[in-house]
Design a protein around this motif. Sequence first.
Motif, PDB file in Angstrom:
ATOM      1  N   ALA A 118       6.883 -15.183 -78.878  1.00 41.18           N
ATOM      2  CA  ALA A 118       5.385 -15.732 -79.086  1.00 41.18           C
ATOM      3  C   ALA A 118       5.054 -16.694 -77.800  1.00 41.18           C
ATOM      4  O   ALA A 118       3.685 -16.684 -77.646  1.00 41.18           O
ATOM      5  N   SER A 119       5.650 -17.420 -77.446  1.00 40.18           N
ATOM      6  CA  SER A 119       5.435 -18.315 -76.238  1.00 40.18           C
ATOM      7  C   SER A 119       5.216 -17.725 -74.937  1.00 40.18           C
ATOM      8  O   SER A 119       4.714 -18.350 -74.005  1.00 40.18           O
ATOM      9  N   LEU A 120       5.362 -16.512 -74.843  1.00 42.98           N
ATOM     10  CA  LEU A 120       5.457 -15.872 -73.646  1.00 42.98           C
ATOM     11  C   LEU A 120       3.829 -15.675 -72.920  1.00 42.98           C
ATOM     12  O   LEU A 120       3.128 -15.328 -73.737  1.00 42.98           O
ATOM     13  N   ALA A 121       4.027 -16.100 -71.502  1.00 39.85           N
ATOM     14  CA  ALA A 121       2.751 -15.719 -70.971  1.00 39.85           C
ATOM     15  C   ALA A 121       2.939 -15.467 -69.597  1.00 39.85           C
ATOM     16  O   ALA A 121       4.076 -15.722 -69.347  1.00 39.85           O
ATOM     17  N   LEU A 122       2.044 -14.841 -68.870  1.00 38.66           N
ATOM     18  CA  LEU A 122       2.252 -14.635 -67.460  1.00 38.66           C
ATOM     19  C   LEU A 122       2.436 -15.586 -66.784  1.00 38.66           C
ATOM     20  O   LEU A 122       1.645 -16.546 -66.845  1.00 38.66           O
ATOM     21  N   HIS A 123       3.472 -15.623 -65.746  1.00 41.11           N
ATOM     22  CA  HIS A 123       3.688 -16.861 -64.686  1.00 41.11           C
ATOM     23  C   HIS A 123       2.516 -16.648 -63.390  1.00 41.11           C
ATOM     24  O   HIS A 123       2.191 -17.950 -63.023  1.00 41.11           O
TER      25      HIS A 123
END
Length: 625
Positions: free
Chosen positions: A227-232
């Motif tokens: 759930a915490s994943l975002a594009l770097h």
Amino acid sequence: MTDTLQETTQGAPAPAASTEAAATVAAEWLAAFADALERGSAPDLEVLFVEDASWRDFMAFTWDFSHKIGRDELVPRLLELAKAADARGFTLNTDQPPFEFNGEVAAFFDFTTRDRLDRGHVRLSTATGRPLATVFQSQVDGLQGHPERIRHHRPIGKVHGTVPNRTRWSADRRKELAFEDSDPAVLVLGAGHNGLSIAARLQALDVPTLVIDREARVGDTWRKRYASLALHSSVYGDHLPYLPLPPTWTEHTPKDKFADFLESYVTLLDLNVWTSTTFVNAHYDEVAQRWTVRVRREDGSIRELHPRHFVVAAGLYGNPRIPAIKGLETFTGVYTHSDAFQDGDRFPGKTALVIGAGVSGHEIAHDLAEHGTDVTMLQRSSTYVVDFPTYHKIWAGLFHEDTTVPPDYADQMAYALPNALSDELQKKLVKLAAKEDQELLDALVARGFKLDWGADGGGIYGSIAVGKDSYHINIGAAQLIAEGKIGLKQGVELVEIKDGRTGVFSDGSEMQLDLIVFATGYDWLWASIRPTLGTAAARIDKAYGRAADGEYANTWRRSAQPGLWFGTGFIRMARYYSKFMALQIKAIESGIEPMDPSGDPAWAASAGFTPHDRADSDAATPALG
């Protein structure tokens, strides 16, 4: 050339007041360049370049990627190819005027070759009083007589007037999507940013294309991640072809938001995508120059498709990899691969072990720590770490809020250097970043964390080039490790589970565990696909990595197997390289190029290579499978 290399990635255009002077410099150089090229004069061309100038060509002169480093190599090859391709019509680009860029003049120009519309980019130094090219780049931008269906050539949508037996747009789309009485010219495996970028490019070139994906919805490969994943990367570099993200978009994109964008992209661009469709196998008919591809639809039925081109765009990685651990099946807590892990808020007050210290390992440990889990990271080898602000300060100079260079032109600048020079640049930037992050890195080392500098010292991009993901762009996890709020075990392995909850490590230590997350990577995708392609796979030594010519092996260009293509990479790479794959496929479908040119000695000589002879020149670069 050190300063020039750094400026390729860093820096920003000068204020508009300097553009008039820059245009004068660029016009002077381009006029002399065009004249020398037309006359075939090597001496007159040589004096327009610095001694260590470089040239990178993306299919403007031949239907392949190529490069030359050094004036003595560059000039004769440029003269040879310009004559063979009938290069002419060199004029400054009017959409992006020349501008000053870190002490040099950056300019774009348009020209044509025999069947192509092309665009070039040059960086000019005026240090000696006359403009000299330090970096020269050229690329195909379109096919003569085959315009993209954009702007003035866009689809009509609804024809006005009287049309007997007129059909409805929605019915036409359903028929187009079904491919019931026809086959796509191109079948793309994977509806991520790579596959959809390719499909969008081909759609705009009127090449019938179908994308298949095993997930139930486009974007599910992102939705199902933690759930915490975002594009770097930031929004300025995350646009896909033809559809820039709106100015209200978040600077950094959460994974669910990106998943929804991919799904919307399919709808808005009328792309043909079959979801819940699994690739089974494929066979290539060398005589008919067509594939027979078997896919399994959602209802379990098998459908045979016969495309001329099969594009593998499902990324580098396949099935999640979990190491064999004695007694793991007896673990009474929860164990999962990072691929299936979701929310850290499910484990407050529990004890967790995250095995792996790459991107996923750090971010999952971070998520768990924020939600009250007593979490320890097991770092088995070493990791390259760069702080997030440092990463964007050093590597995103052309992609930021105040840039005046549109993404299409910024991409061209970013990819202007040959890979060999870019590799050297990366090593310099890694050292520069290490100085910026010295305090953080020292604190990590003091905790026992083992650092490295990426494959061959190339940081993130060096690691990506060889298919490794042992790096981390820090957004908080590194500080938690440095402060001891995320525990660390370094250089050991989890070897056994005993008594239901006790983890035993290779150094003899033990730990009571409620949760184990294996952030241990994936098998190579090519290893699982290769057996399904029969004899067609035998010609492919690897996909991605570097070929003997220093360009990417079998990726975004013709592969060693006619009709088999590979497209993979991060978002900006997909946006840029997909153009060249799509234009080459269109050239083949239009009869401009042969399906398999390897038997044509004249073609091989003009291109400077034989596709079936692209051997691996770097033993340190792993083959996929």
